[in-house]
Design an enzyme around this catalytic site. Structure first.
Site, PDB file in Angstrom:
ATOM      1  N   ARG A 104       0.788  -1.243   0.050  1.00  0.00           N
ATOM      2  CA  ARG A 104       0.051  -0.057  -0.023  1.00  0.00           C
ATOM      3  C   ARG A 104       1.128   1.197   0.162  1.00  0.00           C
ATOM      4  O   ARG A 104       1.637   1.342   0.849  1.00  0.00           O
ATOM      5  CB  ARG A 104      -0.754   0.140   1.198  1.00  0.00           C
ATOM      6  N   HIS A 193      -7.553   6.425   0.706  1.00  0.00           N
ATOM      7  CA  HIS A 193      -8.061   5.426   1.195  1.00  0.00           C
ATOM      8  C   HIS A 193      -8.652   4.864  -0.119  1.00  0.00           C
ATOM      9  O   HIS A 193      -9.759   3.980   0.181  1.00  0.00           O
ATOM     10  CB  HIS A 193      -9.296   5.647   2.097  1.00  0.00           C
ATOM     11  N   GLU A 397      -8.325  -4.145   2.221  1.00  0.00           N
ATOM     12  CA  GLU A 397      -7.385  -3.330   1.422  1.00  0.00           C
ATOM     13  C   GLU A 397      -6.371  -4.218   0.885  1.00  0.00           C
ATOM     14  O   GLU A 397      -5.922  -4.309  -0.179  1.00  0.00           O
ATOM     15  CB  GLU A 397      -6.989  -2.126   2.288  1.00  0.00           C
TER      16      GLU A 397
HETATM   17  C1  LIG Z   1      -4.578   7.880   4.020  1.00  0.00           C
HETATM   18  C2  LIG Z   1      -4.809   7.532   5.655  1.00  0.00           C
HETATM   19  O1  LIG Z   1      -5.400   8.386   6.324  1.00  0.00           O
HETATM   20  O2  LIG Z   1      -4.507   6.508   6.036  1.00  0.00           O
HETATM   21  P1  LIG Z   1      -4.700   5.638   7.398  1.00  0.00           P
HETATM   22  O3  LIG Z   1      -6.205   5.819   7.768  1.00  0.00           O
HETATM   23  O4  LIG Z   1      -4.186   4.231   7.289  1.00  0.00           O
HETATM   24  O5  LIG Z   1      -3.989   6.542   8.331  1.00  0.00           O
HETATM   25 MG   LIG Z   2      -6.587   2.066   7.636  1.00  0.00          MG
END
Ligand SMILES: CC(=O)OP(=O)(O)O
Ligand SMILES: [Mg+2]
Ligand SMILES: Nc1ncnc2c1ncn2[C@@H]1O[C@H](COP(=O)(O)OP(=O)(O)O)[C@@H](O)[C@H]1O
Length: 411
Positions: A104, A193, A397
């Protein structure tokens, strides 16, 4: 890649955690779409603290979850510990069955609109984007470098959070600031996300028994980081995060939307430095800034005990969420479903009930019994009469990253 190499290791490196899954993408599938059978899953939490925790479950061997507590200094040490756990189950990174490692990567800027095999140039671009994803891209880079050192011969694939949002129309992606300045510095709304928004919007269509091209969905990804997106016929048309993952919803430790003049004020009047303001808004704001806790379980517990600060934090969180549901209803024109996902969205029934309360005029309603069901499966929480479906749709994910990674390296 050999014909027997059908496994993918997925690394989801966050600012202080690493989630990982080892999947077999082709379990006797007879040429069908890669399903993804989990062989091992795990999580390293609180990296950099004394009380780091590695929780590893070797599903392939039917072994029980193993938890190891103790300091893990950084992401490199975390990945090496994960590699050792996998080796202990005969699932080590040295396996010839491993086809690729999928990572990711949070910020891909405008260049990366699809999963990408990582070479030096790709890594340099991810590095260039560190200033706009300071909590995330450095961890992603360490994950990639450590994995490359462990298996230099394997393809490493980056799957970008930003990719799904590159379909946003220009009027949703642009800030209303001087165009020349914005273009010179690539200042625009990227959104994050995306892997989750893509997966969940597709799964929501499936739950409704429709093709993704036929449905309009508002996806509420409520984890520690949180974002909303408006997905029309499978394409993202708006999302709440912007240049960085700071904009939008109230999050665990991030403020979300704020008047940018607050930052001038903090510097000019409160005497804070640029870095102080950055830390304040990214790490000391949101739920933790409002009430001292960023975990929704703890906030609900405190509310049940009559804690007013926790209650106000909850109300601010819900108020912002409602505003985005309203805004994206207007953006989409017709909404078929609102889908809740990620740690808070999947588990916190009071958040879902409060976010949709009073929205009956918009066709939204929650059935209290359905909302109370606990399950890992996608499910409706709205009564039959509701014009707009409300649903809990667990995100995955890691599976989505594994599928995209495998599709790329086996093509
Ligand atoms: C982009 C982001 O906020 O990712 P995470 O929710 O994993 O911190
Ligand atoms: Mg997350
Ligand atoms: N049972 C639960 N009830 C309420 N909230 C929960 C529950 N389990 C997890 N959460 C919330 O989910 C958050 C973590 O969500 P997650 O999607 O794993 O976030 P991230 O990927 O950003 O680390 C926790 O901080 C907590 O607020």
């Amino acid at each position: 890649m050999t014909a027997t190499a059908t496994r993918v290791l997925v690394l989801n490196s966050g600012s202080s955690s690493v989630k990982y899954q080892l999947l077999d993408m082709n379990p006797d599938s007879g040429g069908g779409p890669a399903a993804g059978t989990r062989l091992a899953v795990g999580l390293v939490e609180r990296i950099g603290e004394e009380t780091s925790l590695l929780a590893h479950t070797p599903l392939a061997t039917g072994g029980a979850k193993r938890e190891t507590e103790g300091p893990i200094a950084d992401h490199e040490a975390a990945l090496k510990a994960v590699a050792a756990e996998l080796s202990a189950d005969g699932l080590g990174l040295d396996s010839p069955q491993l086809a690729a490692i999928g990572h990711r990567v949070v910020h891909g800027g405008l260049k990366f609109t699809a999963p990408t095999v990582i070479d030096d140039a790709v890594l340099a671009e991810i590095e260039r984007l560190v200033p706009v994803a300071p909590l995330h891209n450095p961890a992603n880079i360490t994950g990639i470098r450590t994995a490359q050192a462990l298996r230099p011969d394997l393809p490493q694939v980056a799957v970008f959070d930003t990719a799904f949002h590159t379909t946003m129309p220009e009027y949703a992606a642009r800030y209303a600031i001087d165009v020349a300045t914005a273009d010179a510095h690539r200042i625009r709304r990227y959104g994050f996300h995306g892997t989750s928004h893509a997966y969940v919007s597709r799964k929501t269509a499936e739950l409704l028994g429709k093709d993704p091209s036929e449905v309009n969905v508002i996806v509420l990804h409520l984890g520690n980081g949180a974002s909303a997106s408006a997905v029309a016929g499978g394409r993202c048309v708006d999302t709440s995060m912007g240049l960085t993952p700071l904009e939008g919803l109230v999050m665990g430790t991030r403020s979300g939307d704020i008047d940018p003049a607050v930052t001038f004020h903090l510097k000019r009047v409160a005497g804070m430095s640029e870095d102080d303001v950055d830390v304040l808004l990214n790490k000391k704001s949101g739920l933790v800034g409002l009430c001292g806790d960023n975990d929704m379980r703890e906030i609900r517990r405190r509310i049940d005990e009559g804690d007013e600060r926790a209650e106000l934090a909850f109300d601010i969180y819900i108020h912002r969420l409602k505003k985005y549901i309203g805004a994206y209803t207007a953006v989409l024109g017709r909404v078929d479903a609102v889908a809740f996902t990620a740690g808070v969205g999947e588990n916190a029934a009071p958040v879902r009930a409060a976010a949709l309360a009073g929205l009956e005029e918009m066709g939204l309603a929650v059935d209290a019994d359905l909302n109370a069901v606990r399950s890992g499966e996608p499910r409706l929480i709205s009564p039959e009469y509701a014009r707009v479906a409300a649903a809990v749709v667990p995100t995955d994910e890691e599976l989505e990253i594994a599928q995209q990674t495998y599709a790329l390296v086996s093509a």
